[in-house]
Motif scaffolding. Sequence first.
Motif, mmCIF file in Angstrom:
data_model
loop_
_atom_site.group_PDB
_atom_site.id
_atom_site.type_symbol
_atom_site.label_atom_id
_atom_site.label_comp_id
_atom_site.label_asym_id
_atom_site.label_seq_id
_atom_site.Cartn_x
_atom_site.Cartn_y
_atom_site.Cartn_z
ATOM 1 N N SER A 1 56.851 -1.098 -32.505
ATOM 2 C CA SER A 1 56.766 -2.540 -32.263
ATOM 3 C C SER A 1 55.429 -2.924 -31.650
ATOM 4 O O SER A 1 55.160 -4.106 -31.446
ATOM 5 C CB SER A 1 57.902 -2.993 -31.339
ATOM 6 O OG SER A 1 57.781 -2.361 -30.069
ATOM 7 N N ARG A 2 54.570 -1.920 -31.349
ATOM 8 C CA ARG A 2 53.270 -2.183 -30.712
ATOM 9 C C ARG A 2 52.122 -1.802 -31.634
ATOM 10 O O ARG A 2 52.256 -0.949 -32.495
ATOM 11 C CB ARG A 2 53.130 -1.360 -29.427
ATOM 12 C CG ARG A 2 54.117 -1.746 -28.353
ATOM 13 C CD ARG A 2 53.949 -0.896 -27.127
ATOM 14 N NE ARG A 2 52.786 -1.365 -26.383
ATOM 15 C CZ ARG A 2 52.076 -0.619 -25.571
ATOM 16 N NH1 ARG A 2 52.384 0.652 -25.392
ATOM 17 N NH2 ARG A 2 51.053 -1.104 -24.910
ATOM 18 N N ALA A 3 50.997 -2.454 -31.378
ATOM 19 C CA ALA A 3 49.758 -2.106 -32.070
ATOM 20 C C ALA A 3 48.603 -2.530 -31.189
ATOM 21 O O ALA A 3 48.777 -3.297 -30.227
ATOM 22 C CB ALA A 3 49.670 -2.788 -33.431
ATOM 23 N N GLY A 4 47.433 -2.051 -31.525
ATOM 24 C CA GLY A 4 46.223 -2.518 -30.870
ATOM 25 C C GLY A 4 45.752 -3.790 -31.556
ATOM 26 O O GLY A 4 45.849 -3.918 -32.774
ATOM 27 N N VAL A 5 45.264 -4.734 -30.777
ATOM 28 C CA VAL A 5 44.656 -5.938 -31.340
ATOM 29 C C VAL A 5 43.186 -5.906 -30.975
ATOM 30 O O VAL A 5 42.830 -5.737 -29.813
ATOM 31 C CB VAL A 5 45.327 -7.228 -30.819
ATOM 32 C CG1 VAL A 5 44.489 -8.449 -31.128
ATOM 33 C CG2 VAL A 5 46.693 -7.384 -31.445
ATOM 34 N N TYR A 6 42.344 -6.054 -32.002
ATOM 35 C CA TYR A 6 40.896 -5.967 -31.842
ATOM 36 C C TYR A 6 40.259 -7.317 -32.097
ATOM 37 O O TYR A 6 40.599 -7.991 -33.080
ATOM 38 C CB TYR A 6 40.315 -4.952 -32.838
ATOM 39 C CG TYR A 6 40.710 -3.537 -32.511
ATOM 40 C CD1 TYR A 6 39.810 -2.685 -31.874
ATOM 41 C CD2 TYR A 6 41.973 -3.054 -32.815
ATOM 42 C CE1 TYR A 6 40.161 -1.383 -31.562
ATOM 43 C CE2 TYR A 6 42.333 -1.757 -32.509
ATOM 44 C CZ TYR A 6 41.424 -0.931 -31.880
ATOM 45 O OH TYR A 6 41.788 0.357 -31.560
ATOM 46 N N ILE A 7 39.330 -7.695 -31.248
ATOM 47 C CA ILE A 7 38.546 -8.909 -31.440
ATOM 48 C C ILE A 7 37.537 -8.637 -32.556
ATOM 49 O O ILE A 7 36.881 -7.598 -32.554
ATOM 50 C CB ILE A 7 37.823 -9.311 -30.133
ATOM 51 C CG1 ILE A 7 38.838 -9.520 -28.993
ATOM 52 C CG2 ILE A 7 36.951 -10.548 -30.347
ATOM 53 C CD1 ILE A 7 39.864 -10.587 -29.238
ATOM 54 N N VAL A 8 37.424 -9.568 -33.507
ATOM 55 C CA VAL A 8 36.506 -9.409 -34.630
ATOM 56 C C VAL A 8 35.653 -10.666 -34.800
ATOM 57 O O VAL A 8 36.003 -11.734 -34.286
ATOM 58 C CB VAL A 8 37.256 -9.117 -35.947
ATOM 59 C CG1 VAL A 8 38.007 -7.790 -35.857
ATOM 60 C CG2 VAL A 8 38.204 -10.243 -36.305
ATOM 61 N N ASP A 9 34.545 -10.521 -35.534
ATOM 62 C CA ASP A 9 33.742 -11.694 -35.863
ATOM 63 C C ASP A 9 33.863 -12.065 -37.336
ATOM 64 O O ASP A 9 33.333 -13.052 -37.795
ATOM 65 C CB ASP A 9 32.269 -11.484 -35.494
ATOM 66 C CG ASP A 9 31.653 -10.277 -36.181
ATOM 67 O OD1 ASP A 9 32.353 -9.580 -36.939
ATOM 68 O OD2 ASP A 9 30.466 -10.034 -35.942
ATOM 69 N N GLU A 10 34.596 -11.231 -38.071
ATOM 70 C CA GLU A 10 34.902 -11.495 -39.478
ATOM 71 C C GLU A 10 36.117 -10.662 -39.853
ATOM 72 O O GLU A 10 36.271 -9.532 -39.394
ATOM 73 C CB GLU A 10 33.716 -11.098 -40.357
ATOM 74 C CG GLU A 10 33.912 -11.358 -41.817
ATOM 75 C CD GLU A 10 32.678 -11.040 -42.644
ATOM 76 O OE1 GLU A 10 32.823 -10.923 -43.870
ATOM 77 O OE2 GLU A 10 31.587 -10.899 -42.070
ATOM 78 N N PHE A 11 36.998 -11.239 -40.676
ATOM 79 C CA PHE A 11 38.154 -10.495 -41.156
ATOM 80 C C PHE A 11 37.746 -9.747 -42.410
ATOM 81 O O PHE A 11 37.297 -10.341 -43.370
ATOM 82 C CB PHE A 11 39.308 -11.449 -41.471
ATOM 83 C CG PHE A 11 39.778 -12.230 -40.281
ATOM 84 C CD1 PHE A 11 40.547 -11.631 -39.292
ATOM 85 C CD2 PHE A 11 39.449 -13.567 -40.139
ATOM 86 C CE1 PHE A 11 40.988 -12.348 -38.199
ATOM 87 C CE2 PHE A 11 39.886 -14.293 -39.050
ATOM 88 C CZ PHE A 11 40.660 -13.678 -38.075
ATOM 89 N N ARG A 12 37.874 -8.424 -42.412
ATOM 90 C CA ARG A 12 37.461 -7.599 -43.551
ATOM 91 C C ARG A 12 38.630 -6.876 -44.155
ATOM 92 O O ARG A 12 39.575 -6.579 -43.556
ATOM 93 C CB ARG A 12 36.417 -6.568 -43.098
ATOM 94 C CG ARG A 12 35.163 -7.245 -42.617
ATOM 95 C CD ARG A 12 34.179 -6.192 -42.067
ATOM 96 N NE ARG A 12 32.980 -6.794 -41.572
ATOM 97 C CZ ARG A 12 32.829 -7.258 -40.334
ATOM 98 N NH1 ARG A 12 33.798 -7.181 -39.469
ATOM 99 N NH2 ARG A 12 31.699 -7.806 -39.957
ATOM 100 N N ALA B 1 47.196 -8.204 -50.648
ATOM 101 C CA ALA B 1 46.464 -8.087 -49.373
ATOM 102 C C ALA B 1 45.340 -9.130 -49.355
ATOM 103 O O ALA B 1 44.756 -9.431 -50.397
ATOM 104 C CB ALA B 1 45.893 -6.688 -49.217
ATOM 105 N N PRO B 2 45.038 -9.677 -48.199
ATOM 106 C CA PRO B 2 44.008 -10.712 -48.132
ATOM 107 C C PRO B 2 42.598 -10.162 -48.301
ATOM 108 O O PRO B 2 42.315 -9.032 -47.917
ATOM 109 C CB PRO B 2 44.193 -11.298 -46.728
ATOM 110 C CG PRO B 2 44.760 -10.177 -45.940
ATOM 111 C CD PRO B 2 45.631 -9.397 -46.896
ATOM 112 N N MET B 3 41.730 -10.983 -48.875
ATOM 113 C CA MET B 3 40.316 -10.628 -49.003
ATOM 114 C C MET B 3 39.624 -10.949 -47.683
ATOM 115 O O MET B 3 40.222 -11.525 -46.777
ATOM 116 C CB MET B 3 39.684 -11.412 -50.147
ATOM 117 C CG MET B 3 40.188 -11.017 -51.497
ATOM 118 S SD MET B 3 39.263 -11.887 -52.770
ATOM 119 C CE MET B 3 39.945 -11.133 -54.221
ATOM 120 N N SER B 4 38.342 -10.576 -47.601
ATOM 121 C CA SER B 4 37.605 -10.841 -46.369
ATOM 122 C C SER B 4 37.519 -12.341 -46.128
ATOM 123 O O SER B 4 37.639 -13.148 -47.052
ATOM 124 C CB SER B 4 36.220 -10.214 -46.425
ATOM 125 O OG SER B 4 35.472 -10.794 -47.457
#
Length: 165
Positions: free
Chosen positions: A154-165, A35-38
């Motif tokens: 096949s669907r999900a919510g997409v959220y706007i972020v200011d940092e990937f955590r 899994a990716p880090m922040s």
Amino acid sequence: MTSRRYMLVAWMGLLALHPGCATTLGDVRLHADGAPMSEKCPEKSLEVMRYLQLYVGEAVWVQLDANQSRAEHITLHDGPIESVLDEDIGTLEAPMRLYGRVWTGGEQPVIRYYEAQFLKGKDRVPICAVARLGFGQLRKRPESKPGTAILNSSRAGVYIVDEFR
């Protein structure tokens, strides 16, 4: 022409002055499970999102994989992904495309979006967004093999972020 279209045309001119502002996908460090880090959202993406009226925490529905829209179960693979907006957000109008990357190493896939593609062949623009579903709904099915995530929706919510955590 609506004020929304004027804003998009003006923004496209601004983007042309600043080429190469997208995040480099290869720079993301990974945890032991894959899994990716922040990861910080690039300043250019934050600037563009403010201009496009995309505010942290806003969310819309997307079809996770443009090639598997509206399927009962979908299989995602590690690597690039193209999703489709089901609703408008900020000044982005559905069915705009979102481009990002999928990591399937943990209990649920991590999906980060780095670009949005305007319709009718216009340029891609840098953004920062993530796919999420609550209550474990984005969890991989048990039969998912390494490097893949079989999902019940096949669907999900997409959220706007200011940092990937």
